[in-house]
Design a protein around this motif. Structure first.
Motif, PDB file in Angstrom:
ATOM      1  N   TYR A 151       0.826  -1.209   0.000  1.00  0.00           N
ATOM      2  CA  TYR A 151       0.000   0.000   0.000  1.00  0.00           C
ATOM      3  C   TYR A 151       0.861   1.259   0.000  1.00  0.00           C
ATOM      4  O   TYR A 151       0.648   2.176  -0.800  1.00  0.00           O
ATOM      5  CB  TYR A 151      -0.914  -0.009   1.223  1.00  0.00           C
ATOM      6  N   TYR A 152       1.855   1.315   0.885  1.00  0.00           N
ATOM      7  CA  TYR A 152       2.669   2.524   0.980  1.00  0.00           C
ATOM      8  C   TYR A 152       3.788   2.564  -0.072  1.00  0.00           C
ATOM      9  O   TYR A 152       4.498   3.563  -0.163  1.00  0.00           O
ATOM     10  CB  TYR A 152       3.225   2.678   2.389  1.00  0.00           C
ATOM     11  N   SER A 153       3.886   1.491  -0.865  1.00  0.00           N
ATOM     12  CA  SER A 153       4.799   1.534  -2.011  1.00  0.00           C
ATOM     13  C   SER A 153       4.111   2.138  -3.236  1.00  0.00           C
ATOM     14  O   SER A 153       4.736   2.296  -4.277  1.00  0.00           O
ATOM     15  CB  SER A 153       5.290   0.117  -2.347  1.00  0.00           C
ATOM     16  N   MET A 154       2.819   2.463  -3.115  1.00  0.00           N
ATOM     17  CA  MET A 154       2.065   3.066  -4.213  1.00  0.00           C
ATOM     18  C   MET A 154       2.025   4.583  -4.067  1.00  0.00           C
ATOM     19  O   MET A 154       1.059   5.242  -4.427  1.00  0.00           O
ATOM     20  CB  MET A 154       0.630   2.512  -4.244  1.00  0.00           C
ATOM     21  N   ASN A 155       3.088   5.126  -3.463  1.00  0.00           N
ATOM     22  CA  ASN A 155       3.204   6.581  -3.267  1.00  0.00           C
ATOM     23  C   ASN A 155       2.121   7.155  -2.369  1.00  0.00           C
ATOM     24  O   ASN A 155       1.802   8.349  -2.438  1.00  0.00           O
ATOM     25  CB  ASN A 155       3.191   7.321  -4.622  1.00  0.00           C
ATOM     26  N   ARG A 156       1.537   6.329  -1.523  1.00  0.00           N
ATOM     27  CA  ARG A 156       0.605   6.841  -0.526  1.00  0.00           C
ATOM     28  C   ARG A 156       1.392   7.594   0.545  1.00  0.00           C
ATOM     29  O   ARG A 156       2.443   7.117   0.986  1.00  0.00           O
ATOM     30  CB  ARG A 156      -0.182   5.714   0.143  1.00  0.00           C
ATOM     31  N   PRO A 157       0.929   8.761   0.980  1.00  0.00           N
ATOM     32  CA  PRO A 157       1.620   9.443   2.080  1.00  0.00           C
ATOM     33  C   PRO A 157       1.501   8.637   3.366  1.00  0.00           C
ATOM     34  O   PRO A 157       0.426   8.132   3.687  1.00  0.00           O
ATOM     35  CB  PRO A 157       0.875  10.778   2.177  1.00  0.00           C
ATOM     36  N   VAL A 158       2.586   8.498   4.089  1.00  0.00           N
ATOM     37  CA  VAL A 158       2.586   7.740   5.336  1.00  0.00           C
ATOM     38  C   VAL A 158       2.135   8.659   6.466  1.00  0.00           C
ATOM     39  O   VAL A 158       2.755   9.703   6.700  1.00  0.00           O
ATOM     40  CB  VAL A 158       3.986   7.172   5.643  1.00  0.00           C
ATOM     41  N   PRO A 159       1.063   8.310   7.193  1.00  0.00           N
ATOM     42  CA  PRO A 159       0.578   9.171   8.281  1.00  0.00           C
ATOM     43  C   PRO A 159       1.361   8.943   9.566  1.00  0.00           C
ATOM     44  O   PRO A 159       2.205   8.050   9.658  1.00  0.00           O
ATOM     45  CB  PRO A 159      -0.877   8.713   8.443  1.00  0.00           C
ATOM     46  N   SER A 160       1.036   9.740  10.569  1.00  0.00           N
ATOM     47  CA  SER A 160       1.737   9.614  11.850  1.00  0.00           C
ATOM     48  C   SER A 160       1.270   8.400  12.640  1.00  0.00           C
ATOM     49  O   SER A 160       1.990   7.899  13.499  1.00  0.00           O
ATOM     50  CB  SER A 160       1.504  10.873  12.686  1.00  0.00           C
ATOM     51  N   LYS A 161       0.053   7.922  12.348  1.00  0.00           N
ATOM     52  CA  LYS A 161      -0.488   6.803  13.110  1.00  0.00           C
ATOM     53  C   LYS A 161      -1.225   5.860  12.163  1.00  0.00           C
ATOM     54  O   LYS A 161      -1.988   6.306  11.302  1.00  0.00           O
ATOM     55  CB  LYS A 161      -1.448   7.299  14.196  1.00  0.00           C
ATOM     56  N   ILE A 162      -0.990   4.554  12.326  1.00  0.00           N
ATOM     57  CA  ILE A 162      -1.660   3.532  11.525  1.00  0.00           C
ATOM     58  C   ILE A 162      -2.254   2.509  12.480  1.00  0.00           C
ATOM     59  O   ILE A 162      -1.548   1.965  13.338  1.00  0.00           O
ATOM     60  CB  ILE A 162      -0.669   2.847  10.559  1.00  0.00           C
ATOM     61  N   LEU A 163      -3.550   2.270  12.349  1.00  0.00           N
ATOM     62  CA  LEU A 163      -4.244   1.298  13.190  1.00  0.00           C
ATOM     63  C   LEU A 163      -4.527   0.028  12.394  1.00  0.00           C
ATOM     64  O   LEU A 163      -4.950   0.094  11.235  1.00  0.00           O
ATOM     65  CB  LEU A 163      -5.564   1.876  13.709  1.00  0.00           C
ATOM     66  N   LEU A 164      -4.307  -1.130  13.010  1.00  0.00           N
ATOM     67  CA  LEU A 164      -4.554  -2.426  12.369  1.00  0.00           C
ATOM     68  C   LEU A 164      -5.600  -3.207  13.149  1.00  0.00           C
ATOM     69  O   LEU A 164      -5.711  -3.065  14.371  1.00  0.00           O
ATOM     70  CB  LEU A 164      -3.267  -3.247  12.308  1.00  0.00           C
ATOM     71  N   ASP A 165      -6.337  -4.070  12.445  1.00  0.00           N
ATOM     72  CA  ASP A 165      -7.345  -4.892  13.120  1.00  0.00           C
ATOM     73  C   ASP A 165      -6.734  -6.138  13.753  1.00  0.00           C
ATOM     74  O   ASP A 165      -7.444  -6.943  14.342  1.00  0.00           O
ATOM     75  CB  ASP A 165      -8.457  -5.288  12.146  1.00  0.00           C
ATOM     76  N   GLY A 166      -5.434  -6.327  13.643  1.00  0.00           N
ATOM     77  CA  GLY A 166      -4.752  -7.461  14.262  1.00  0.00           C
ATOM     78  C   GLY A 166      -3.249  -7.327  14.057  1.00  0.00           C
ATOM     79  O   GLY A 166      -2.773  -6.433  13.361  1.00  0.00           O
ATOM     80  N   GLU A 167      -2.499  -8.217  14.663  1.00  0.00           N
ATOM     81  CA  GLU A 167      -1.041  -8.156  14.574  1.00  0.00           C
ATOM     82  C   GLU A 167      -0.570  -8.403  13.143  1.00  0.00           C
ATOM     83  O   GLU A 167      -1.169  -9.175  12.403  1.00  0.00           O
ATOM     84  CB  GLU A 167      -0.399  -9.192  15.498  1.00  0.00           C
ATOM     85  N   ALA A 168       0.517  -7.744  12.772  1.00  0.00           N
ATOM     86  CA  ALA A 168       1.180  -7.983  11.489  1.00  0.00           C
ATOM     87  C   ALA A 168       2.550  -8.587  11.756  1.00  0.00           C
ATOM     88  O   ALA A 168       3.168  -8.330  12.790  1.00  0.00           O
ATOM     89  CB  ALA A 168       1.321  -6.680  10.701  1.00  0.00           C
ATOM     90  N   GLN A 169       3.009  -9.383  10.827  1.00  0.00           N
ATOM     91  CA  GLN A 169       4.351  -9.948  10.951  1.00  0.00           C
ATOM     92  C   GLN A 169       5.394  -8.825  10.852  1.00  0.00           C
ATOM     93  O   GLN A 169       5.209  -7.865  10.106  1.00  0.00           O
ATOM     94  CB  GLN A 169       4.554 -10.969   9.823  1.00  0.00           C
ATOM     95  N   ASP A 170       6.445  -8.946  11.614  1.00  0.00           N
ATOM     96  CA  ASP A 170       7.568  -8.001  11.559  1.00  0.00           C
ATOM     97  C   ASP A 170       7.144  -6.565  11.884  1.00  0.00           C
ATOM     98  O   ASP A 170       7.483  -5.619  11.169  1.00  0.00           O
ATOM     99  CB  ASP A 170       8.230  -8.018  10.168  1.00  0.00           C
ATOM    100  N   MET A 171       6.409  -6.384  12.966  1.00  0.00           N
ATOM    101  CA  MET A 171       5.888  -5.051  13.316  1.00  0.00           C
ATOM    102  C   MET A 171       7.022  -4.033  13.475  1.00  0.00           C
ATOM    103  O   MET A 171       6.923  -2.903  12.983  1.00  0.00           O
ATOM    104  CB  MET A 171       5.074  -5.128  14.608  1.00  0.00           C
TER     105      MET A 171
END
Length: 626
Positions: free
Chosen positions: A313-333
């Motif tokens: 998602y963020y490799s598509m030139n999306r601006p990275v915000p200050s905070k990102i919320l996830l609905d569950g754990e991600a690998q390699d947080m």
């Protein structure tokens, strides 16, 4: 297949596994290729040998798409890196360059939009698709032109900026005002109805309105109106009052959903057997300003999937915000945070909220993902059709809307466990999954294990049937991983409770894939019914995955308990208490004697023995290294 069982390995897989076993235990990126040399999958590993060799061992623990990918692998290459983070960055770059078939690829077809601010004198604002004027300022990028166009239109309406194509000062006083002036939507600079200074102030205020939101604009306008009234500038105060009302009218159409003013993205993933949907909500200044969703094939475990999605998602030139919320754990947080912070050049929080506003946002995002996935799959009609087809094929009296499936897992008769999964309306109901530790006997007895598990499950039904939920709800169908022997062991148990629940077995072929259903000693071929075959295969794979995962956890815990019981005075119960408190042996090893003695049931003598044991072992390791 139970842990400890073996099966014939394809010669090609054996050759690939032999090659993988020669890899170093260092970080790197691995590149899977098909027989034509085309790259079909790219991944990263902390230890290349361990990760790559997993692909070419037993295929039963892999998801269907992973098995399909492995079937198409003819060779693989690899690139060593100095760190796991370097491997993550390289993986992301190579995926973007090669677009491999089996990686998660988010297709970005929405384009980007900017808010263009032409400089003074007589500047203006507009929505554009690209930066085409080096003298102008830009706000963005934004995905979705609609929200950008809407923001510009609202700002122009509030601050009465022209929406025509006239150029100032060239076109001043060359025509009469248009209708927008007479309905109070334009200040008519074309007719000289507003001074240059007033016009430019309106443009600046419109920009601040877009950047700061309605609350900031209202506060500033209110202050200006009060100041004008104090200075007896009643005409100016009246204009500011009208502008305040316009802002309030526009703001009334927006819904403020955040108390926080920070820019943040919210991610959630909904999945079916072979498809998944990522939903993303973007908030700015407390307002939901953008939503996106992506449908893609499920190819990884959920935690690994979230990692891949964030990178993509963020490799598509999306601006990275200050905070990102996830609905569950991600690998390699931790690696993900570092990756995002390097892109943003500022601190980034990556959170899995457990309560409060953040949890509500992830739940809302997940509901959106589920809805979009359901729409994509045409789920309601499809579910009804496949369950009706299953009922006819298996001779059931009604469509089995609530299915329970069971599987046994052990290692040569030790650490016996069972998994129960539930499918409601042809999809997994994960909150209803249950795990069982076999208690009635030691040793290997799959039939006896199945009998014990079903007996315990139905006893719980008698205790909880008033609730109508969980164990208090009876299934329409029980599926067992196995053949006639398992069915014959369980059916008398069900009948003894006076229940009429169909009990069928799921039979596998010599490649460990679902082949048929066993009923009344007969096998029913199901491959002719594609949808039914897909559903039952998914159920069998899911219950096997769930059971074997629990078994591995228990087996690992048993090994840890065995290690602890080597210490004088520490038996099985005390070992269990220590692991429950500290969660791992490494944390027990690092604990002080005082921390150890704080555990319920562990006295000062036991704490001293544990501390001494690990201290001596640590000293031996250090001496050995020297």
């Amino acid at each position: 297949m139970k842990v400890g069982e073996t099966m014939a390995i394809d010669p090609k897989l054996r050759a690939l596994r032999d090659k993988a076993m020669k890899l170093p235990l260092t970080p790197g990126v691995y590149i899977m290729k098909n027989k034509n040399g085309k790259i079909i999958y790219i991944g990263k590993a902390k230890a290349l040998k361990n990760r790559v060799s997993q692909y070419f061992g037993s295929q039963t623990n892999h998801a269907p798409k992973v098995r399909k990918m492995v079937e198409n692998v003819a060779d693989f290459d690899y690139i060593l890196t100095d760190s796991e983070f370097e491997a993550l960055v390289l993986e992301c770059s190579l995926i973007k360059q090669n677009m491999p078939k089996y990686n998660i690829l988010l297709k970005d077809d929405k384009g980007y939009s900017y808010i263009k601010i032409k400089p003074h004198p007589w500047g203006n604002i507009s929505a554009v698709f690209r930066k085409d004027d080096k003298n102008a300022r830009y706000i963005g990028p934004y995905t979705g032109n609609f929200s950008v166009t809407q923001a510009v239109e609202q700002a122009k309406e509030i601050f009465k900026l022209p929406t025509c194509s006239k150029v100032f000062p060239r076109d001043i006083k060359k025509s009469r005002p248009c209708l927008n002036y007479f309905i109070s939507k334009c200040s008519a600079p074309c007719a000289g109805k507003i001074s240059q200074a007033e016009y430019e102030q309106s443009v600046d205020e419109a920009v601040e309105f877009i950047k700061g939101g309605s609350k900031t604009a209202l506060k500033e306008l209110q202050s200006q109106m009060e100041q004008a009234a104090e200075n007896l500038e009643f005409e100016k105060a009246a204009k500011l009052r009208d502008r305040i009302r316009a802002v309030e009218r526009i703001a009334g159409k927006q819904k403020v959903v955040l108390s926080s003013k920070s820019v943040q993205d919210v991610f959630a993933v909904a999945q079916s057997a072979d498809k998944a949907c990522l939903a993303v909500l973007n908030f700015q200044n407390g307002l939901l300003c953008r939503t996106e969703h992506f449908i893609f094939d499920c190819s990884e475990e959920l935690e690994e999937m979230r990692r891949s999605l964030i990178l993509s998602y963020y490799s598509m030139n999306r601006p990275v915000p200050s905070k990102i919320l996830l609905d569950g754990e991600a690998q390699d947080m931790e690696l993900l945070v570092r990756f995002l912070e390097e892109r943003r050049q500022k601190k980034v929080e990556l959170l899995v909220p457990q309560r409060g506003e953040g949890l509500k946002l992830t739940q809302m995002c997940l509901a959106n993902a589920s809805q979009k996935l359901g729409e994509y799959l045409g789920r309601k009609g499809e579910e009804t059709a496949v369950l009706d087809e299953m009922a006819k094929m298996l001779g059931l009296s009604k469509a089995p809307e609530y299915i329970e499936a069971y599987d046994i897992s052990h290692t040569a008769g030790s650490d016996n466990v069972a998994g129960m999964v539930v499918f409601k309306n042809a999809r997994p109901l994960k909150k209803a999954y249950k795990r069982f530790s076999i208690k009635g006997f030691d040793g290997q007895d799959d039939y006896g294990s199945m009998k014990e598990v079903i007996s315990r499950r139905l006893n719980r039904y008698e205790e909880e049937k008033e609730s109508g939920e969980g164990f208090g709800k009876l299934p329409d169908l029980i599926l067992l991983d196995g053949g006639t022997g398992q069915v014959n062991a369980v059916r008398p148990v069900v009948e003894a409770f006076g229940l009429e629940i169909p009990v069928l077995g799921m039979v596998k072929d010599n490649k460990h894939k679902t082949r048929a259903i066993t009923k009344d000693g007969q096998e029913i071929e199901i491959r002719s019914g594609r949808r039914v075959f897909t559903l039952i295969s998914s159920i069998q794979e899911e219950v096997h995955r769930f059971a074997i995962t629990y078994h591995k956890e228990k087996h690992s815990r048993s090994a840890l308990e065995t290690k602890l019981t080597e210490i004088d005075g520490i038996g099985k119960k005390k070992a269990e208490k220590l692991l429950k408190h500290f969660k791992s042996v490494s944390k027990i090893r690092a604990a002080s004697a005082e921390e150890l003695s704080a555990v319920d049931g562990i006295g000062e003598k036991d704490a001293a023995a544990i501390f001494s044991y690990f201290s001596e072992n640590n000293a031996k390791k250090v001496k050995k290294r020297q």
